[in-house]
Scaffold this motif. Structure first.
Motif, PDB file in Angstrom:
ATOM      1  N   ARG A 104       0.836  -1.208   0.000  1.00  0.00           N
ATOM      2  CA  ARG A 104       0.000   0.000   0.000  1.00  0.00           C
ATOM      3  C   ARG A 104       0.870   1.258   0.000  1.00  0.00           C
ATOM      4  NH1 ARG A 104      -3.011  -2.960   3.769  1.00  0.00           N
ATOM      5  NH2 ARG A 104      -2.135  -1.736   5.495  1.00  0.00           N
ATOM      6  N   LYS A 105       1.940   1.219   0.776  1.00  0.00           N
ATOM      7  CA  LYS A 105       2.828   2.376   0.848  1.00  0.00           C
ATOM      8  C   LYS A 105       3.471   2.645  -0.518  1.00  0.00           C
ATOM      9  CE  LYS A 105       5.077   5.434   3.423  1.00  0.00           C
ATOM     10  NZ  LYS A 105       4.374   6.564   4.056  1.00  0.00           N
ATOM     11  N   ALA A 106       3.929   1.598  -1.199  1.00  0.00           N
ATOM     12  CA  ALA A 106       4.511   1.773  -2.526  1.00  0.00           C
ATOM     13  C   ALA A 106       3.485   2.322  -3.507  1.00  0.00           C
ATOM     14  CB  ALA A 106       5.082   0.448  -3.024  1.00  0.00           C
ATOM     15  N   HIS A 107       2.266   1.813  -3.422  1.00  0.00           N
ATOM     16  CA  HIS A 107       1.203   2.332  -4.296  1.00  0.00           C
ATOM     17  C   HIS A 107       0.948   3.809  -4.011  1.00  0.00           C
ATOM     18  CE1 HIS A 107      -0.631  -1.918  -5.123  1.00  0.00           C
ATOM     19  NE2 HIS A 107       0.494  -1.702  -5.775  1.00  0.00           N
ATOM     20  N   ASP A 108       0.979   4.189  -2.727  1.00  0.00           N
ATOM     21  CA  ASP A 108       0.816   5.605  -2.379  1.00  0.00           C
ATOM     22  C   ASP A 108       1.947   6.445  -2.963  1.00  0.00           C
ATOM     23  OD1 ASP A 108      -1.458   4.999  -0.959  1.00  0.00           O
ATOM     24  OD2 ASP A 108      -0.475   5.041   1.012  1.00  0.00           O
ATOM     25  N   ASN A 109       3.106   5.821  -3.166  1.00  0.00           N
ATOM     26  CA  ASN A 109       4.254   6.505  -3.774  1.00  0.00           C
ATOM     27  C   ASN A 109       4.216   6.439  -5.296  1.00  0.00           C
ATOM     28  OD1 ASN A 109       5.249   7.034  -1.201  1.00  0.00           O
ATOM     29  ND2 ASN A 109       6.678   5.302  -1.204  1.00  0.00           N
ATOM     30  N   ALA A 110       3.077   6.001  -5.845  1.00  0.00           N
ATOM     31  CA  ALA A 110       2.875   5.909  -7.298  1.00  0.00           C
ATOM     32  C   ALA A 110       3.769   4.852  -7.938  1.00  0.00           C
ATOM     33  CB  ALA A 110       3.085   7.266  -7.961  1.00  0.00           C
ATOM     34  N   CYS A 111       4.041   3.769  -7.199  1.00  0.00           N
ATOM     35  CA  CYS A 111       4.836   2.657  -7.718  1.00  0.00           C
ATOM     36  C   CYS A 111       3.962   1.415  -7.861  1.00  0.00           C
ATOM     37  CB  CYS A 111       6.013   2.357  -6.793  1.00  0.00           C
ATOM     38  SG  CYS A 111       7.188   3.725  -6.665  1.00  0.00           S
ATOM     39  N   ALA A 299      26.772 -12.127  11.994  1.00  0.00           N
ATOM     40  CA  ALA A 299      26.442 -11.822  10.604  1.00  0.00           C
ATOM     41  C   ALA A 299      24.936 -11.626  10.456  1.00  0.00           C
ATOM     42  CB  ALA A 299      26.916 -12.951   9.684  1.00  0.00           C
ATOM     43  N   VAL A 300      24.585 -10.750   9.526  1.00  0.00           N
ATOM     44  CA  VAL A 300      23.187 -10.399   9.256  1.00  0.00           C
ATOM     45  C   VAL A 300      22.948 -10.502   7.760  1.00  0.00           C
ATOM     46  CG1 VAL A 300      21.464  -8.550   9.329  1.00  0.00           C
ATOM     47  CG2 VAL A 300      23.036  -8.856  11.253  1.00  0.00           C
ATOM     48  N   ASP A 301      21.846 -11.128   7.369  1.00  0.00           N
ATOM     49  CA  ASP A 301      21.455 -11.200   5.963  1.00  0.00           C
ATOM     50  C   ASP A 301      20.365 -10.186   5.659  1.00  0.00           C
ATOM     51  OD1 ASP A 301      23.157 -13.242   5.127  1.00  0.00           O
ATOM     52  OD2 ASP A 301      21.761 -14.821   5.752  1.00  0.00           O
ATOM     53  N   THR A 302      20.459  -9.572   4.475  1.00  0.00           N
ATOM     54  CA  THR A 302      19.370  -8.761   3.949  1.00  0.00           C
ATOM     55  C   THR A 302      18.484  -9.646   3.094  1.00  0.00           C
ATOM     56  OG1 THR A 302      20.709  -6.745   3.915  1.00  0.00           O
ATOM     57  CG2 THR A 302      18.739  -6.775   2.534  1.00  0.00           C
ATOM     58  N   TRP A 303      17.249  -9.807   3.513  1.00  0.00           N
ATOM     59  CA  TRP A 303      16.240 -10.552   2.754  1.00  0.00           C
ATOM     60  C   TRP A 303      15.399  -9.559   1.946  1.00  0.00           C
ATOM     61  CZ3 TRP A 303      15.153 -15.955   3.106  1.00  0.00           C
ATOM     62  CH2 TRP A 303      15.971 -16.648   4.005  1.00  0.00           C
ATOM     63  N   GLU A 304      15.008  -9.977   0.747  1.00  0.00           N
ATOM     64  CA  GLU A 304      14.224  -9.120  -0.133  1.00  0.00           C
ATOM     65  C   GLU A 304      12.996  -9.853  -0.646  1.00  0.00           C
ATOM     66  OE1 GLU A 304      16.009  -6.340  -3.288  1.00  0.00           O
ATOM     67  OE2 GLU A 304      15.217  -8.016  -4.504  1.00  0.00           O
ATOM     68  N   ALA A 305      11.904  -9.126  -0.718  1.00  0.00           N
ATOM     69  CA  ALA A 305      10.685  -9.620  -1.374  1.00  0.00           C
ATOM     70  C   ALA A 305      10.190  -8.548  -2.326  1.00  0.00           C
ATOM     71  CB  ALA A 305       9.600  -9.951  -0.351  1.00  0.00           C
ATOM     72  N   VAL A 306       9.786  -8.944  -3.512  1.00  0.00           N
ATOM     73  CA  VAL A 306       9.204  -8.029  -4.483  1.00  0.00           C
ATOM     74  C   VAL A 306       7.711  -8.310  -4.541  1.00  0.00           C
ATOM     75  CG1 VAL A 306       9.192  -7.223  -6.872  1.00  0.00           C
ATOM     76  CG2 VAL A 306      11.357  -7.949  -5.783  1.00  0.00           C
ATOM     77  N   LEU A 307       6.909  -7.343  -4.125  1.00  0.00           N
ATOM     78  CA  LEU A 307       5.465  -7.514  -3.994  1.00  0.00           C
ATOM     79  C   LEU A 307       4.743  -6.684  -5.039  1.00  0.00           C
ATOM     80  CD1 LEU A 307       5.284  -7.043  -0.104  1.00  0.00           C
ATOM     81  CD2 LEU A 307       5.647  -9.178  -1.370  1.00  0.00           C
ATOM     82  N   SER A 308       3.724  -7.257  -5.639  1.00  0.00           N
ATOM     83  CA  SER A 308       2.955  -6.495  -6.628  1.00  0.00           C
ATOM     84  C   SER A 308       1.500  -6.937  -6.582  1.00  0.00           C
ATOM     85  CB  SER A 308       3.542  -6.680  -8.022  1.00  0.00           C
ATOM     86  OG  SER A 308       3.579  -8.034  -8.379  1.00  0.00           O
TER      87      SER A 308
END
Length: 308
Positions: A104-111, A299-308
């Motif tokens: 929702r936040k990304a959509h509010d940012n016009a993405c 150690a710390v991993d950066t996890w990523e998810a691409v949501l649409s």
């Protein structure tokens, strides 16, 4: 188990700190989260607590906690997620809520999509099989390094001819550090450009001792790098960021700043100093820190998810 999920308030900071320290003990062996750090996160202007925070309570105790913020004003969204191992159901509830809010936040940012990042210890309390099934994957690894200090051995280095190190003394210096940060970190993974006032909130400038922020300059280039440290962590002195502009790299300026910070912390009676580093950093930072006696704490991993 049944859980109550609600928004956080500043009054929740002590209980959230206790939860984060319980997670710390599990994943790194000792508590290292300070109350003021949690309070700063809860008060950050990029976070709307009513919609961007989620304590999950079992009885009257938080057993999971999530926080979301948006520094990009675009598709990149960041989240924090903490859960006690025996309360994976609460962790999943928060993850679902944060994914929905991020989109929702990304959509509010016009993405059209949200690219969400989450940092987890390499031995996390969250069941990573659950997030893998939801499309999350590891895209980066960071090391938290530390080094013992010795008041007698760690003395302030003498700069070479043509090089000067000065403490950040006034507003003009603070703005200069911000500019050096922006220029030196532009090519780093996941860097988000921040205006001066935003950056002050990011570094929790209200609690920052500016005498632990230094600028290094050369006769040829002028101001060429900076180091920003803080002495308000119970566990250790902390170097939050160190950067040198591209045209000044390879001249030993970062190492000079680093040893300057070691000496300052040792003089204050600190016995340990730490910092975080991207293991894929292309500027040679991991090698620099190793040469100066810093070793891996966890150690710390950066996890990523691409949501649409």
């Amino acid at each position: 188990m049944s859980y109550v999920v609600r928004s956080a308030t500043l009054a929740d900071a002590p209980a959230v700190t206790d939860l984060l320290n319980a997670v710390d003990v599990i994943v790194i062996g000792r508590p290292e989260t300070d109350l003021h750090t949690v309070e700063a996160d809860l008060e950050h202007p990029d976070t709307d607590l009513a919609r961007d925070s989620w304590p999950a309570l079992h009885g009257d105790r938080p057993v999971a906690y999530g926080l979301l913020w948006d520094e990009s004003s675009g598709e990149r969204i960041d989240i924090d997620h903490y859960v006690l191992p025996e309360h994976q159901g609460a962790g999943l509830l928060l993850l679902e809520a944060m994914e929905a809010r991020a989109l929702r936040k990304a959509h509010d940012n016009a993405c059209a999509r949200a690219v969400v990042h989450l940092h987890l210890n390499v031995r996390p309390t969250l069941d990573t099989e659950v997030i893998r099934e939801r499309g999350w994957s590891v895209v980066r690894r960071y090391h938290v390094l530390r080094r013992p200090l010795d008041r007698a051995a760690d003395r302030a280095p003498v700069p070479p001819p043509g090089v000067r190190v000065r403490a950040c003394a006034d507003e003009a210096d603070r703005r200069r550090v911000h500019e050096l940060y922006r220029v030196s970190f532009t090519d780093h993974f996941d860097f988000q450009p921040r205006g001066y006032e935003q950056w002050l909130h990011d570094i929790d400038a209200r609690g920052l001792d500016w005498s632990l922020v230094w600028i290094v300059a050369t006769d040829e280039l002028g101001d060429a790098g900076f180091l920003l440290a803080r002495d308000d962590r119970a566990a250790m002195g902390w170097i939050r960021s160190i950067g040198v502009v591209r045209e000044a790299r390879g001249r030993g300026l970062a190492g000079l700043l680093l040893r300057h910070a070691f000496a300052a912390f040792a003089a204050r009676g600190r016995d340990t100093v730490g910092l975080g580093v991207d293991t894929s950093n292309a500027t040679g930072a991991p090698e620099l820190y190793a040469r100066n006696g810093m070793t891996v704490h966890y150690a710390v991993d950066t996890w990523e998810a691409v949501l649409s």
